[in-house]
Design an enzyme around this catalytic site. Structure first.
Site, PDB file in Angstrom:
ATOM      1  N   ARG A  40       0.846  -1.234   0.146  1.00 29.64           N
ATOM      2  CA  ARG A  40      -0.029  -0.150   0.002  1.00 29.64           C
ATOM      3  C   ARG A  40       0.926   1.169  -0.158  1.00 29.64           C
ATOM      4  NH1 ARG A  40      -2.907   4.086   0.536  1.00 29.64           N
ATOM      5  NH2 ARG A  40      -4.862   4.106   1.504  1.00 29.64           N
ATOM      6  N   GLU A  48     -11.133   3.512  -5.345  1.00 33.35           N
ATOM      7  CA  GLU A  48     -11.074   2.394  -5.546  1.00 33.35           C
ATOM      8  C   GLU A  48     -11.683   2.022  -7.174  1.00 33.35           C
ATOM      9  OE1 GLU A  48     -10.151   0.084  -3.328  1.00 33.35           O
ATOM     10  OE2 GLU A  48     -10.017   1.809  -1.988  1.00 33.35           O
ATOM     11  N   ARG A  82      -0.871  -5.883   4.524  1.00 32.78           N
ATOM     12  CA  ARG A  82      -0.033  -5.019   3.462  1.00 32.78           C
ATOM     13  C   ARG A  82       1.142  -3.919   4.133  1.00 32.78           C
ATOM     14  NH1 ARG A  82      -4.882  -1.852   0.650  1.00 32.78           N
ATOM     15  NH2 ARG A  82      -4.955  -1.004   2.808  1.00 32.78           N
TER      16      ARG A  82
END
Length: 169
Positions: A40, A48, A82
């Site tokens: 990330r 998104e 992440r």
């Protein structure tokens, strides 16, 4: 490919590998020694894929990184596992490029985790994207959040940035 761990004040690690996947405008997959790492990008928030500008943001991140060698400086891991990383390709800050191109917003909520130089660079890049009406910069608030004036604790443009943009337009 090479994996290097760096011991700094925190448990930061550096990853060097090839970008082999793009999830959306702020998440990519880095291949390091035959192991994939979900990354990330620190300092930004992007739409998104299903949201306004989502596909364009993803495409821009792909243009900047896909199949290229990247260095990821990763000071932490999020609740989804992440790595949260500043990503550099060819010495260029990919998160900053996404903001500069109007494909992501500077994530002010986490600004304190950035260096003073990065904070200044991201703030200025976002302001310039807004002034040039690039991508998400076409709106006064993050185009993918659908937030109103009463909503707080999101990475909205600060009042001084909104006023500067309004004065420049």
């Amino acid at each position: 490919m090479l994996l290097v761990s760096v011991s700094v004040a925190s448990t930061a690690e550096s990853l060097i590998g090839q970008v082999v996947g793009i999830t959306d405008g702020d998440t990519l997959t880095l291949l390091v020694e035959r192991q994939e790492h979900k990354v990330r990008i620190a300092g930004i928030d992007a739409p998104e894929k299903r949201q306004a500008w989502g596909e364009k943001s993803k495409t821009n991140l792909s243009r900047l990184t896909f199949n290229l060698e990247a260095v990821a400086e990763c000071p932490k891991v999020d609740r989804w596992g992440r790595r949260i990383c500043k990503v550099l390709v060819g010495g260029n800050d990919v998160g900053l490029a996404q903001v500069r191109d109007g494909m992501a917003w500077w994530y002010r909520k986490y600004a304190k985790e950035q260096s003073a130089d990065d904070q200044s660079g991201y703030k200025n890049a976002e302001l310039m994207a807004k002034m040039r009406s690039l991508g998400c910069g076409r709106t006064q608030t993050p185009c993918h959040l659908g937030i109103s004036e009463g909503v707080t604790n999101r990475n909205r443009p600060s009042a001084d940035v909104r006023l500067a943009v309004e004065a420049a337009i």
